[in-house]
Write a protein that holds these residues in place. Structure first.
Motif, mmCIF file in Angstrom:
data_model
loop_
_atom_site.group_PDB
_atom_site.id
_atom_site.type_symbol
_atom_site.label_atom_id
_atom_site.label_comp_id
_atom_site.label_asym_id
_atom_site.label_seq_id
_atom_site.Cartn_x
_atom_site.Cartn_y
_atom_site.Cartn_z
ATOM 1 N N SER A 21 0.820 -1.205 0.000
ATOM 2 C CA SER A 21 0.000 0.000 0.000
ATOM 3 C C SER A 21 0.857 1.259 0.000
ATOM 4 C CB SER A 21 -0.930 -0.001 1.214
ATOM 5 O OG SER A 21 -1.788 -1.127 1.186
ATOM 6 N N SER A 22 1.989 1.225 0.722
ATOM 7 C CA SER A 22 2.867 2.388 0.734
ATOM 8 C C SER A 22 3.583 2.563 -0.602
ATOM 9 C CB SER A 22 3.898 2.248 1.864
ATOM 10 O OG SER A 22 3.261 2.193 3.131
ATOM 11 N N LEU A 23 3.931 1.463 -1.249
ATOM 12 C CA LEU A 23 4.566 1.571 -2.560
ATOM 13 C C LEU A 23 3.616 2.140 -3.598
ATOM 14 C CD1 LEU A 23 6.557 -1.804 -2.730
ATOM 15 C CD2 LEU A 23 7.474 0.473 -2.299
ATOM 16 N N LEU A 24 2.325 1.844 -3.449
ATOM 17 C CA LEU A 24 1.322 2.324 -4.397
ATOM 18 C C LEU A 24 0.689 3.639 -3.967
ATOM 19 C CD1 LEU A 24 -0.480 -1.068 -5.156
ATOM 20 C CD2 LEU A 24 1.212 0.120 -6.560
ATOM 21 N N HIS A 25 1.239 4.285 -2.971
ATOM 22 C CA HIS A 25 0.667 5.546 -2.491
ATOM 23 C C HIS A 25 0.773 6.619 -3.571
ATOM 24 C CE1 HIS A 25 0.098 9.064 0.209
ATOM 25 N NE2 HIS A 25 -0.662 8.199 0.876
ATOM 26 N N THR A 26 -0.165 7.554 -3.535
ATOM 27 C CA THR A 26 -0.176 8.604 -4.562
ATOM 28 C C THR A 26 1.071 9.484 -4.525
ATOM 29 O OG1 THR A 26 -1.454 9.978 -3.034
ATOM 30 C CG2 THR A 26 -2.690 8.679 -4.645
ATOM 31 N N SER A 27 1.710 9.610 -3.345
ATOM 32 C CA SER A 27 2.915 10.436 -3.252
ATOM 33 C C SER A 27 4.133 9.776 -3.894
ATOM 34 C CB SER A 27 3.220 10.750 -1.787
ATOM 35 O OG SER A 27 3.463 9.554 -1.061
ATOM 36 N N THR A 28 4.035 8.476 -4.188
ATOM 37 C CA THR A 28 5.177 7.786 -4.781
ATOM 38 C C THR A 28 5.493 8.313 -6.167
ATOM 39 O OG1 THR A 28 4.594 5.805 -3.520
ATOM 40 C CG2 THR A 28 6.099 5.521 -5.386
ATOM 41 N N SER A 29 4.473 8.655 -6.928
ATOM 42 C CA SER A 29 4.706 9.133 -8.296
ATOM 43 C C SER A 29 5.419 10.483 -8.328
ATOM 44 C CB SER A 29 3.368 9.240 -9.044
ATOM 45 O OG SER A 29 2.488 10.125 -8.359
ATOM 46 N N GLN A 30 5.471 11.183 -7.205
ATOM 47 C CA GLN A 30 6.152 12.475 -7.154
ATOM 48 C C GLN A 30 7.614 12.363 -6.717
ATOM 49 O OE1 GLN A 30 4.477 15.032 -8.295
ATOM 50 N NE2 GLN A 30 2.612 13.793 -8.494
ATOM 51 N N LEU A 31 8.086 11.169 -6.482
ATOM 52 C CA LEU A 31 9.472 10.986 -6.067
ATOM 53 C C LEU A 31 10.420 11.242 -7.229
ATOM 54 C CD1 LEU A 31 9.121 7.711 -3.938
ATOM 55 C CD2 LEU A 31 9.382 10.042 -3.081
ATOM 56 N N PRO A 32 11.693 11.526 -6.944
ATOM 57 C CA PRO A 32 12.662 11.682 -8.038
ATOM 58 C C PRO A 32 12.759 10.421 -8.889
ATOM 59 C CG PRO A 32 13.564 12.507 -5.979
ATOM 60 C CD PRO A 32 12.278 11.829 -5.629
ATOM 61 N N ALA A 33 13.139 10.596 -10.123
ATOM 62 C CA ALA A 33 13.138 9.493 -11.080
ATOM 63 C C ALA A 33 14.007 8.318 -10.638
ATOM 64 C CB ALA A 33 13.572 10.010 -12.452
ATOM 65 N N PRO A 34 15.253 8.522 -10.154
ATOM 66 C CA PRO A 34 16.035 7.344 -9.711
ATOM 67 C C PRO A 34 15.373 6.580 -8.575
ATOM 68 C CG PRO A 34 17.463 9.246 -9.991
ATOM 69 C CD PRO A 34 16.062 9.752 -10.069
ATOM 70 N N LEU A 35 14.775 7.307 -7.645
ATOM 71 C CA LEU A 35 14.093 6.655 -6.531
ATOM 72 C C LEU A 35 12.819 5.958 -6.997
ATOM 73 C CD1 LEU A 35 13.920 6.072 -3.542
ATOM 74 C CD2 LEU A 35 12.929 8.340 -3.192
ATOM 75 N N LEU A 36 12.087 6.565 -7.909
ATOM 76 C CA LEU A 36 10.863 5.957 -8.428
ATOM 77 C C LEU A 36 11.166 4.676 -9.196
ATOM 78 C CD1 LEU A 36 7.813 6.125 -8.841
ATOM 79 C CD2 LEU A 36 8.221 7.634 -10.794
ATOM 80 N N ALA A 37 12.279 4.620 -9.887
ATOM 81 C CA ALA A 37 12.652 3.411 -10.617
ATOM 82 C C ALA A 37 12.878 2.245 -9.665
ATOM 83 C CB ALA A 37 13.903 3.672 -11.453
#
Length: 1053
Positions: free
Chosen positions: A578-594
């Protein structure tokens, strides 16, 4: 110092001429200081141009005012010629003011400096000592290489001046010339060395020479090694602490070149350490012992241990002195050097060293922090780290006012201000602030440095000092909250989550250490995974991350990698998903989001791959909804600006769509079946993508040691028929029909009666389906009026109503399914997928079928821990011996920093480093003094050679004359040939004797012809006696003495 000295003397002498300046002083113009200063400068311009050099001294007084104002930043370069005029005055008081102005305003590029050169030469040749002192004090401030070459011949004679002050100033001036033009040191060094060797020299002159030699010695110490006996005598004699300090510094650079000096220096240095009351000399003795390698040379011996204990004890007493931060600072510097060779001795005094960590002075805290890193071991690691953690937690953050770079005086400069007449100067002094119990604020740079030191101490030698890894993992989690605030650009800098070395955010380093523990220490993977889960959970970020700013988020990259790689050890995988799919995840920097995207399918496989439980309807619904959530999250990321994020999103999106279709098409367990298998794509295919060989740490130099295959040929083509295959593919594409799937769909209808499979995201009426089409700008409403935007939409819809490829946002583009209708009727038009609850469904209790719980390991912290096993730390994998140390390992013994080669006079002295005083080397470019000295020496050598040749020629001539038969006067002497012996008659004998007698009388002044003595037979002489008696009596021949001539010939006298 010269400037202050000149200025004070000039003010004292001209106090009677500056009464006007004092009457118009700044206190009478309070509030208008700038205007008054400008008026004073204009007034000085007029006065200094006057020719009044008489009793009124108007010109000199104006120059004195300009010199005072120049100290506040007002330019006076326009008055350089006027300064030269005052310098040329015959009055000493005016001349001194002129030299003060020259020192303050002249630069090496001043135009009138060429004119001042002759004046400097003239004053250097003055018979008055105080006049000579003026150019000696001014030359170091205005010297240039051409001037140094010209003035050297006038400075060298001053080394033999009768006045000691002149000799001291000359020595210092010659050092300044050597900094500007190193070649000037060659002709000056023999005279300086002569002054140093003179035991009757004034002590002040000797101290000046020692000072210059010390400054020159650290650049090329081998040139000054012959001075060691004289320096040792001066050190033993004592009497001058300042000179002793300089000698000890010089010996510190000489002992590595001559190890025999170590035994010679130990007794006097030890005596000084025990007896001297001067703290400066005490520190220099200890520093000389350290820098000179005396501790290392005597390490292991009884004498060496006694010296080390003596030095450490004296340094401890310096740390305990109250109210003197300078002593604490230098003592910490000395401790940092001793800890390299004697870490055990230094660690015994960690109590006083740790007290310095909380000192109010940031420089003392920094030095103490560097020291504790070097003295750490397995026994005191936890104590030191906990002390540093307490400092980070209890100390407040530093504000902008605490930053010294925000001082207004640094940027705006010094402005002269006036004080009121009735203000007491003693009361205007700033009172010292009282100390408080509150610890001093910590700047962000210092906080980052403390965190870095903690990580370095724990990781040293691959965690050799860490005995409790649970404690270390807890320290890493607590450090996240202490991370200082960093700029957003810095958090997005690294290309991967492991590249913390090039990142300013220290949280990346914290995450790397957590990941390193999880990989290397297998027995601690469960604790490391649990810590990573706590960092990933969104609801715990407020308690684990800093309250303000975006700091600390660099640790999420390593935490996401851990929860994905070791997802089978997660205590609560549902919350992690659930935390990985949180809406704030898409706003993370690109290396971290990958990294987040890479962890999602691994955690998903952990939740859906259990084969021990039957594929029931409840499990099918839960799995389908979970896949729908993941697909819904990945769909917008398929068009992410980052190619890395976009590639991973597209790959996992297609894979999970297949999994969703398989889950929807797999029939659940019915009432007649006892067990139904889950889809193989979920239980075997997807988990197999992330299982296999375990990831182990690899040494940095291991890749270089992999041997190349013998049959490797990089130039050989991979497929020899590649060109033919490409041509065949191009030919086949020409024969294919232009009709594609879109043509068949719109004009031929569907190929089968069964509806095509629809993804879970299409079943859910998400907002992504309602986005604007690619023909329409998504931000059209932001810059157009509502009426204009509505009219354009209506016209566009009418124009493209018959176009089958146009996607209208107002028309429904998906099919409605029963589950879609049920969800819409219960949840409304807008569906928030994240609000769907995920529950543990235990259906069929008592019937033998039980749904799996959301986690296999208990999540409570009060659970029974696993039995403690021996900790095995996995080392780096490599081939053979690893020659390259770990890139992240810190050296336990840092190298001592070399002294920076920068002069205190802000002069580039790099030329002295390559300049040699070896007299056997002949310089390519000689100075004027050297040229004249060389010419004189050459002339003397030529005269000596001429004299030597003359003497040789004379001796050769004498030898030739001796062989030819000349006497002392040079007259030729004829030698008679040897004749046969004849019997001579008596008469003939008498004539011969008479002739010889006459010849003998003239032997002193005439040529003496050498005649052989004739032998007369006795018989014949006797027979002629009768006739002889009738005549004159016969004179007997005198026996001639034989005289040895200087030329080697025998001369008869």
């Amino acid at each position: 110092m010269h400037i202050i000295f000149f200025f004070i003397l000039a003010l004292l002498d001209y106090s009677h001429n500056t009464s006007q300046l004092r009457q118009k002083c700044l206190r009478n113009h309070k509030g208008t200081e700038r205007e008054y200063v400008q008026d004073s400068i204009r007034e000085c311009r007029k006065e200094i141009k006057s020719q009044d050099m008489g009793p009124t001294d108007m010109k000199a007084t104006a120059l004195l005012k300009l010199t005072y104002l120049e100290m506040f930043g007002h330019d006076m370069s326009w008055a350089s010629f006027n300064v030269l005029e005052v310098m040329s005055s015959q009055k000493y008081q005016q001349k001194r003011v002129g030299y003060l102005g020259a020192v303050q305003s002249f630069r090496p590029d001043t135009e009138v400096l060429m004119l001042a050169e002759n004046l400097l030469k003239k004053d250097l040749s003055s018979p008055v000592p105080i006049t000579i002192a003026l150019p000696l004090a001014a030359i170091p401030h205005v010297i240039s290489p051409p001037m140094a070459n010209s003035l050297l011949s006038d400075l060298l004679p001053r080394l033999t001046h009768s006045h000691p002050a002149i000799k001291k100033k000359t020595i210092v001036t010659l050092y300044r010339l050597a900094l500007v033009y190193p070649e000037t040191l060659r002709p000056a060094w023999p005279k300086i060395k002569e002054r140093l060797s003179d035991e009757s020299e004034d002590p002040s002159v000797t101290a000046s020479i020692i000072n210059v030699v010390c400054e020159l010695g650290w650049r090329r110490p081998q040139d000054f090694l012959p001075l060691a006996p004289r320096l040792f005598d001066l050190l033993v004699q004592g009497g001058n602490n300042w000179m002793a300090i300089k000698i000890i510094k010089l010996f510190a650079v000489l002992t590595p070149l001559e190890p025999r000096l170590v035994k010679k220096l130990v007794p006097p240095l030890t005596s000084l350490i025990k007896t001297t009351p001067a703290m400066s000399l005490l520190y220099e003795c200890i520093n000389g012992i350290i820098q000179g390698g005396i501790l290392e040379e005597s390490e292991g011996s009884v004498e060496g241990n006694e010296i080390a204990k003596l030095c450490v004890g004296k340094l401890r007493s310096m740390l305990t002195v109250e109210g003197d931060p300078n002593l604490k600072y230098v003592a910490l510097l000395a401790f940092a050097k001793i800890v390299v060779s004697h870490p055990f001795l230094v660690s015994q005094h960690q109590d006083v060293i740790l007290e310095c960590i909380d000192d109010a002075d940031i420089s003392i805290r920094t030095r103490a922090l560097d020291l504790v890193v070097d003295m750490v071991n397995a026994d005191n690691l936890m104590t030191i780290v906990e002390r540093l953690m307490r400092q980070l937690k209890n100390s407040p953050l530093a504000s902008k006012s605490d930053d010294p770079t925000n001082d207004r005086g640094v940027h705006e400069g010094i402005v002269p201000t006036a004080d009121s007449d009735d203000e007491d100067m003693e009361e205007s002094l700033q009172k010292p602030e009282r100390g408080s119990d509150q610890p001093p604020p910590l700047p962000d740079d210092y906080r980052k440095s403390v965190i870095t030191r903690i990580l370095d101490m724990c990781y040293r030698d691959i965690y050799s000092n860490v005995s409790d890894f649970e404690w270390f993992i807890e320290i890493l989690v607590q450090l996240v909250k202490q991370v200082p605030t960093t700029a957003k650009a810095e958090t997005e800098k690294p290309g991967d989550f492991g590249g913390f070395q090039d990142n300013a955010d220290i949280s990346y380093r914290i995450g790397y250490e957590l990941q390193n523990v999880a990989v290397r220490v297998k027995s601690m993977r469960y604790e490391a995974t649990r810590a990573a889960q706590a960092l990933i959970l969104v609801d715990q970020r407020d308690s684990l991350f800093p309250a303000s700013g975006n700091s600390g988020y660099g640790v999420l990259a390593s935490a996401a990698w851990i929860v994905g790689e070791y997802s089978d050890m997660l205590p609560n995988p549902d919350d992690v998903m659930s935390s990985l799919l949180h809406t704030s995840t898409s706003q993370l920097p690109a290396p971290l989001l990958a990294v987040y995207l890479q962890a999602m399918p691994k955690v998903l496989a952990r939740l859906t791959s259990n084969q021990q439980y039957s594929w029931t309807a409840d499990r099918k619904m839960t799995t389908t909804l979970l896949l729908a959530r993941v697909i819904h999250f990945l769909e917008p990321l398929a068009t992410h600006p980052s190619l890395e994020v976009q590639e991973r999103a597209v790959e996992f999106l297609e894979l999970l769509r297949l999994a969703s279709e398989a889950a929807s098409g797999q029939a659940p367990q019915n009432e007649e079946e006892t067990f139904a298998d889950a889809p193989l794509l979920l239980t075997q295919a997807i988990p197999s993508l992330f299982t296999g060989l375990e990831l182990n740490p690899v040494a940095p130099g291991a890749q270089r040691k992999v041997p190349l295959p013998e049959d490797l040929d990089l130039d050989a083509p991979i497929n020899e028929q590649l060109q033919m295959l490409l041509q065949q593919a191009d030919y086949d594409s020409l024969l294919e029909d232009d009709e594609d799937e879109s043509y068949d769909h719109y004009y031929k209808g569907p190929r089968s009666t069964a509806p095509p499979p629809v993804s879970a995201a299409d079943r859910l009426d998400s907002q992504a389906i309602q986005n604007a089409s690619y023909q329409q700008s998504a931000h059209e409403e932001e810059y157009l009026d509502p009426e204009v935007a509505a009219r354009r939409r209506t016209e566009r819809r009418e124009r493209y109503k018959d176009d089958p490829f146009y996607i209208d946002s107002d028309r429904a583009s998906g099919r409605s399914t029963p589950i879609h209708n049920v969800i819409r009727s219960n949840n409304g038009e807008e569906l928030d997928v994240d609000t769907i609850p995920i529950m543990d469904l235990n259906i069929g209790n008592g019937e033998g079928s039980e749904m799996p719980t959301s986690h296999s390991a208990p999540a409570s912290k009060t659970q029974n821990r696993r039995p403690r096993t021996p900790i095995i730390i996995q080392s780096d994998e490599t081939l053979g011996d690893d020659e390259h140390s770990n890139a992240f390992a810190t050296s336990s013994r840092p190298q001592l920093q070399s002294r920076p080669k920068k002069s205190l006079l802000q002069v580039d002295s790099s030329g002295l480093g390559s300049f040699s005083l070896d007299e056997s080397r002949v310089p390519s470019n000689r100075l004027d003094v050297e040229k004249r000295a060389a010419e004189e020496a050459e002339m003397q050598r030529a005269m000596k050679e001429i004299e030597r040749l003359r003497l040789e020629m004379q001796r050769a001539n004498e030898r030739i004359q001796a062989r030819a038969g000349e006497n002392e006067e040079g007259d030729l002497v004829k030698r008679k040939k040897k004749k046969k012996k004849k019997v001579v008659a008596a008469g003939d004998a008498g004539d011969t004797a008479e002739a010889v007698g006459e010849t003998g009388e003239e032997a002193q002044g005439a040529v003496v012809k050498k005649k052989k003595k004739k032998k007369v037979k006795v018989e014949e002489v006797g027979s002629g006696e009768g006739s002889a008696e009738d005549e004159a009596p016969i004179r007997t021949k005198k026996k001639k003495r034989r005289q040895i001539n200087l030329k080697g010939d025998d001369v008869m006298q």
